[in-house]
Design an enzyme around this catalytic site. Structure first.
Site, PDB file in Angstrom:
ATOM      1  CG  ASP A   1       1.281  -0.646  -5.527  1.00 43.41           C
ATOM      2  OD1 ASP A   1       0.454  -0.259  -6.363  1.00 43.41           O
ATOM      3  OD2 ASP A   1       2.157   0.095  -5.043  1.00 43.41           O
TER       4      ASP A   1
ATOM      5  CE  LYS B   1       3.334   2.227  -7.078  1.00 47.14           C
ATOM      6  NZ  LYS B   1       3.130   2.456  -5.639  1.00 47.14           N
TER       7      LYS B   1
END
Ligand code: HSE
Length: 341
Positions: free
Chosen positions: A222, A226
């Site tokens: 994750d 980003k």
């Protein structure tokens, strides 16, 4: 501004709560009257009404587990697909808030392209499309004079993208370094107080921080997604996941945390990017490093610039209202850019 929402989980519900509770204030203060005309979900069904769905009733139906419990009204259509809704060409913008898929970005990516083809602005909380296909989406949006916005994808509604794009527009940004995953930061903070990893992860899921499948959070993907998004936004770097050096927090034990504490240090999952590449890595920081003191689900990012030196932004990295707010801030930016109310 008429909206189609794909996904009605933490983000969609947070956004609907804001519209429910702040609708009249937004109209009065900002002349902004967003209407959700369509919602598509994988598990609750779908609803479409050209004249606008009621956010409070949407939230009640979602809480009951199914949009079957949304009150039937003249003009209400049930069971349309995302493509049906986009092809109806009544919406001004698509809000993509379905769970992120960082391997293929599908099915969201297809809907994003369909929406741009149909002349709709786009705001995403879903990281997949902007992490994996940013260049194509941005080129299409530019060619068609449409807005592509994705504030929610990095640090929830904490204005990372707005900061880089608007306030720091005249600076060159050389690097970014920060804590970009709320779930792992929460878990590490809780483990320091003696909670077990499993207990802390279960809490992070309950609080709505973790992804639908939390593997991506704890293994670093994750935060890596980003980083790809930041790399594209800050440096137009166009990197792929395979270009990044990624690991998570699953190998960090309670003993490691105690060991770091005894040495006056603290573990943080640190994400760093430069135009050349990036990494995500559990790192022992001395307590006087500002990032060592960012606890719980809070995120932080330090941007290294040429004219302004280091600028650090600290704020929510996950959460219902916090991510719902990101959607609102993108839509207000679309309103400013286009005049749509
Ligand atoms: N799962 C993400 C996190 C949610 O924990 O940071 C916000 O992107």
């Amino acid at each position: 501004m008429k909206l189609i929402l794909i996904g009605f989980g933490v983000v969609g519900q947070g956004f609907a709560e804001i519209l429910r509770d702040r609708g009249s204030e937004l109209r009065r203060k900002h002349n902004f009257a967003a209407q959700i005309i369509g919602v598509v979900t994988a598990s609750k069904g779908s609803l479409y009404q050209s004249s606008g769905l009621d956010p409070a009733s949407l939230l009640q139906a979602a809480e009951s587990g199914s949009f079957d419990n949304y009150p039937t009204q003249p003009g209400l259509r049930r069971g349309l697909t995302a493509s049906d809704m986009i092809e109806a060409r009544e919406a001004d913008a698509l809000v993509e808030a379905s769970p992120s898929n960082l391997e293929t970005a599908q099915p969201a990516l297809e809907y994003c392209h369909l929406a741009l083809d149909a002349g709709m602005h786009l705001t995403l909380a879903n990281k997949g499309p902007v992490a994996l296909d940013y260049a194509n989406l941005q080129a299409k949006a530019r060619e068609k004079g449409l807005q592509l916005r994705y504030e929610a994808t990095v640090m929830a509604g904490t204005p990372t993208m707005h900061l880089a794009e608007a306030a720091l527009a005249g600076c060159e940004i050389h690097s970014a370094r920060g804590i970009l995953n709320g779930t792992t930061n929460y878990i590490l903070s809780q483990m320091e107080t003696g909670k077990s990893y499993d207990e802390a992860l279960a809490q992070a899921q309950e609080l709505g921080y973790a992804e639908t499948d939390p593997t991506g959070d704890v293994e670093g993907w994750d935060a890596a997604g980003k980083l790809l998004i930041l790399g594209n936004a800050l440096f137009a770097s166009g990197h792929a996941m395979a270009d990044l050096d990624v690991s998570g927090i699953t190998a960090i034990s309670a003993a490691d945390i105690a060991d770091a504490k005894a040495a006056g240090q603290r573990y943080k999952l640190i994400a760093s990017a430069t135009p050349a590449g990036g990494s995500v890595k559990a790192t022992r920081l001395p307590l006087d490093d500002p990032l060592a003191n960012v606890g719980g689900s809070t995120n932080a990012i330090t941007l290294e610039t040429d004219l302004m030196g280091h600028i650090t932004l600290i704020g929510a990295g996950a959460g219902k209202l916090e991510t719902g707010y990101a959607i609102l801030s993108d839509l207000l930016a679309i309103k400013r850019a286009t005049g749509l109310a």
